[in-house]
Write an enzyme that holds these catalytic residues in place. Structure first.
Site, short mmCIF file in Angstrom:
data_model
loop_
_atom_site.label_atom_id
_atom_site.label_comp_id
_atom_site.label_asym_id
_atom_site.label_seq_id
_atom_site.Cartn_x
_atom_site.Cartn_y
_atom_site.Cartn_z
N ASP A 109 0.87 -1.17 0.00
CA ASP A 109 0.00 0.00 0.00
C ASP A 109 0.91 1.23 0.00
O ASP A 109 1.84 1.32 0.82
CB ASP A 109 -0.86 0.05 1.26
N SER A 249 8.08 4.91 5.24
CA SER A 249 9.19 4.22 4.58
C SER A 249 8.94 4.16 3.08
O SER A 249 7.92 4.63 2.59
CB SER A 249 9.36 2.82 5.16
#
Length: 303
Positions: A109, A249
């Site tokens: 995602d 991240s």
């Protein structure tokens, strides 16, 4: 601030607390001076220890509320720490992975940008600008992906932070590139607006349908950790590759010339500086029918 688009074409501005904080810290000399101790190994270890502790569970309901996280998408379990919550697993059926051989799928995602890899190719990851060669610190390996695509998947703190293999194949061991600090001299920051290159890990996947892929994870500022599963084995499409601990991240995938064509909407948005919201397992590209095969990459090529 980021411009993002969903797959239906709706474009909106995103300006998260995380983005505003980074702009403040990196936007002036005082902020840059403050960043250096914050991202030191000692501070990162201390922060990670707290987020792994039971005391950190206090922040879980506040985080869920602030980011409007749909908890019905995740397993119903009791979390032992904030990081335990951050690494939460999806409930069965919450995502589906396309298993059609021709379809190239998203590993996570995220907000996705795609870049053609050529001499002028440069892209931003965690407020640091890279070329493929500076990203890998390996000219020979970077040249193997010339003419292909760099797929940059930016995960926000409210995203699902586990990621998968995008195809069947044989995977190499993981290679780690430690973070690098540039000088905090303001003159140097005209060249290096951000003086930290994040720690990153990569491996090579000799895939069944898309040639050789380079799969990279980039750790976040402060206490982000990359937690990959062991490599040097045969893997399957949709199999979990690893996860990040706390922090926004980035996952990066490099594809070789003539192997994969990104979906048209993703290419158009990327050329306009707009990120496309994608989900794990979602269709993001297709195998090129008449492809020019690039040279195969073996594990010994990157040693």
């Amino acid at each position: 601030m980021h411009l993002t688009a969903d797959r239906r074409g709706k474009i909106e501005k995103e300006h998260s607390i995380q983005d505003r904080l980074l702009e403040i810290l990196y936007g002036c000399k005082a902020g840059r001076m403050l960043v250096r101790p914050l991202i030191s190994p000692g501070v990162s270890r201390l922060g990670a220890a707290y987020l792994d502790s039971r005391a950190s569970t206090f922040f879980i309901p506040l985080f869920i509320h602030h980011h409007s996280i749909p908890m019905e998408d995740y397993e119903l379990v009791s979390y032992r720490s904030f990081n335990d919550f951050f690494k939460r697993k999806l409930a069965e059926g919450a995502r589906s992975v396309s298993m059609e051989q021709e379809i190239f799928v998203s590993p996570c995602d995220s907000r996705l940008s795609v870049y053609k890899i050529d001499d002028a190719c440069a892209f931003s990851v965690k407020h640091t600008t890279y070329t493929v060669q500076s990203l890998l610190k390996n000219r020979k390996l970077a040249e193997r992906f010339s003419g292909g695509f760099a797929w940059v998947f930016r995960l926000c703190v409210d995203d699902y932070h586990r990621y998968i293999y995008t195809d069947d194949g044989v995977v190499s061991r993981h290679y780690r590139i430690p973070g690098v600090f540039h000088t905090v001299n303001p003159a140097a920051n005209e060249t290096y607006p951000i003086y930290k290159e994040n720690t990153r890990e990569y491996c090579l996947l000799k895939s069944l349908h898309f040639g050789t892929l380079l799969l990279m994870e980039v750790g976040a500022m402060f206490v982000g950790r990359i937690e990959n599963r062991p490599g040097e084995c045969t893997v399957r499409r949709g199999e979990e590759k690893g996860n990040f601990a706390f922090g926004g991240s980035t996952v990066i995938v490099l594809t070789q010339k003539g192997q994969v064509v990104p979906d048209g909407d993703i290419l158009r948005y990327s050329k306009s500086g707009i990120e496309t919201k994608v989900k794990l397992g979602e269709h993001i590209g297709i195998k090129r029918k008449k492809r020019e095969r690039g040279p195969e990459i073996g594990a010994n090529d990157i040693i």
